[in-house]
Design a protein around this motif. Structure first.
Motif, PDB file in Angstrom:
ATOM      1  N   SER A 169     -34.509 -31.104 -32.469  1.00 40.19           N
ATOM      2  CA  SER A 169     -35.419 -31.043 -33.602  1.00 40.19           C
ATOM      3  C   SER A 169     -35.660 -29.597 -34.007  1.00 40.19           C
ATOM      4  O   SER A 169     -35.974 -28.758 -33.159  1.00 40.19           O
TER       5      SER A 169
ATOM      6  N   THR B  51     -30.331 -35.411 -31.696  1.00 42.43           N
ATOM      7  CA  THR B  51     -31.442 -35.572 -30.751  1.00 42.43           C
ATOM      8  C   THR B  51     -32.282 -34.306 -30.597  1.00 42.43           C
ATOM      9  O   THR B  51     -33.320 -34.349 -29.940  1.00 42.43           O
TER      10      THR B  51
ATOM     11  N   THR C 285     -24.548 -39.566 -29.898  1.00 42.54           N
ATOM     12  CA  THR C 285     -25.808 -38.867 -29.675  1.00 42.54           C
ATOM     13  C   THR C 285     -25.585 -37.512 -29.004  1.00 42.54           C
ATOM     14  O   THR C 285     -26.546 -36.857 -28.609  1.00 42.54           O
TER      15      THR C 285
ATOM     16  N   GLN D 130     -40.550 -36.936 -28.864  1.00 42.18           N
ATOM     17  CA  GLN D 130     -40.506 -38.039 -29.823  1.00 42.18           C
ATOM     18  C   GLN D 130     -41.141 -39.304 -29.256  1.00 42.18           C
ATOM     19  O   GLN D 130     -41.831 -40.047 -29.964  1.00 42.18           O
TER      20      GLN D 130
ATOM     21  N   PRO E 218     -34.496 -36.552 -36.813  1.00 46.77           N
ATOM     22  CA  PRO E 218     -35.820 -37.066 -36.446  1.00 46.77           C
ATOM     23  C   PRO E 218     -36.941 -36.768 -37.433  1.00 46.77           C
ATOM     24  O   PRO E 218     -37.953 -37.453 -37.420  1.00 46.77           O
TER      25      PRO E 218
ATOM     26  N   ALA F  24     -36.287 -35.953 -26.524  1.00 49.71           N
ATOM     27  CA  ALA F  24     -36.648 -37.359 -26.371  1.00 49.71           C
ATOM     28  C   ALA F  24     -38.105 -37.506 -25.957  1.00 49.71           C
ATOM     29  O   ALA F  24     -38.826 -38.366 -26.475  1.00 49.71           O
TER      30      ALA F  24
ATOM     31  N   ALA G 149     -31.640 -41.616 -26.372  1.00 50.74           N
ATOM     32  CA  ALA G 149     -31.381 -42.080 -27.736  1.00 50.74           C
ATOM     33  C   ALA G 149     -30.314 -43.167 -27.747  1.00 50.74           C
ATOM     34  O   ALA G 149     -30.440 -44.175 -28.452  1.00 50.74           O
TER      35      ALA G 149
ATOM     36  N   PHE H  23     -36.546 -40.657 -34.295  1.00 49.72           N
ATOM     37  CA  PHE H  23     -35.774 -40.666 -33.052  1.00 49.72           C
ATOM     38  C   PHE H  23     -35.787 -42.083 -32.482  1.00 49.72           C
ATOM     39  O   PHE H  23     -36.835 -42.734 -32.474  1.00 49.72           O
TER      40      PHE H  23
END
Length: 300
Positions: free
Chosen positions: A137, A135, A109, A282, A155, A279, A18, A178
């Motif tokens: 979810s 970062t 982040t 996303q 996100p 990550a 991110a 994201f």
């Protein structure tokens, strides 16, 4: 535009991904601006931090039930904010960076950075604007919002709802998605399945779940009609073991160690198989590539 300082940490690749993607986007949009990215824990503690990050990966991979207990304890306790002062060396490193960069905006982040900033600015009436890029979810640890932040960028709507239920001021929450690599914005129509006679391009990304990686790769490679790509990071020994296990594979197999081509590999693949990291999920969504989850970590 005032300088922007982006703070990350190596405890899970999502924080770094991110931070990198946001840094690159800001530099592209504002080439005249100073945008810096820092991992103060790595700078402050060097080899000790490297050991800690490896231990974290070992914990979530080999003892997920124990990590689940720790995750819940961190969510329920106020210990981290109260004892963040023990990270005095990290606070001193961050203080020097703040003096040198003079940021107008600080973006974090990784939630521990906000607690360090609270410690540094505890006796100061003014501080830069602080933005937290969440970062994770849906399963959101309270550590994310236990420190000061002017804005929380999340996100998706489900994550925003969870944070509102945890007591975060709704006015501070923005659903932004994201930060993903710019290549995904160049994609056109939704990804189509392969044409008749064309092989399915399958990407197997080995992250923390290395104990099942060799067998997973062997089983995937045994499937006819696919072109398999395996990425293993910097683990040369694991690369050798997977090469051996797939030597007589029915499908063609190509291998990557550490690579900066991961966004391209995601974009070109029909299917990705990997751990359900923040990550990665996303980026798979942004690449319009269906994802098969090979490992679930508590809290992700």
């Amino acid at each position: 535009m005032k300088p922007v300082l982006i703070l990350t940490a190596g405890f899970g690749e999502g924080h770094n991904a991110a931070a990198r993607n946001l840094r690159d986007a800001l530099r592209t949009a504002h080439p005249e601006a100073r945008v810096e990215m820092e991992d103060v824990f790595a700078t402050a503690y060097g080899p000790l931090n490297a050991i800690a990050t490896r231990a974290y990966l070992q914990l979530i991979n080999k003892a997920p039930d124990l990590w689940s207990v720790i995750f819940q304890w961190l969510h329920e306790t106020a210990a981290m904010p109260q004892h963040i002062g023990v990270l005095g060396r990290a606070a001193r490193v961050l203080s020097r960076i703040l003096v040198e960069v003079q940021p107008g905006v600080i973006i974090s982040t990784y939630p521990g950075n906000n607690l360090l900033l609270d410690y540094i600015f505890r006796d100061r009436p003014e501080r830069p604007v602080q933005v937290t890029v969440v970062t994770d979810s849906i399963t959101i640890n309270a550590v994310w919002h236990s420190g000061h932040s002017d804005w929380f960028l999340v996100p998706n709507d489900a994550t925003a709802e969870v944070m509102r239920a945890q007591g975060v001021d709704p006015a501070k929450i923005r659903v932004t998605g994201f930060p993903t690599p710019g290549i995904f914005s160049e994609l056109g129509q939704p990804k189509a399945p392969p044409e008749p006679g064309e092989k399915w391009k399958v990407l197997f990304m080995v992250n923390s779940g290395k104990t099942i990686a060799v067998e997973t790769a062997r089983l995937l490679a045994a499937i006819e009609g696919i072109a398999l790509t395996v990425t293993v990071g910097r683990d040369d020994e694991l690369m050798t073991r997977i090469r051996t296990a797939t030597r007589t594979a029915a499908s063609e197999v190509r291998f990557f160690g550490w690579t900066d081509q991961m966004p391209h590999l995601l974009a070109e693949s029909h299917i990705v198989v990997t751990k359900a990291g923040g990550a990665t999920v996303q980026e798979a969504l942004a690449a319009q590539t269906p994802l098969i989850v090979s490992q679930v970590v508590p809290g992700q």
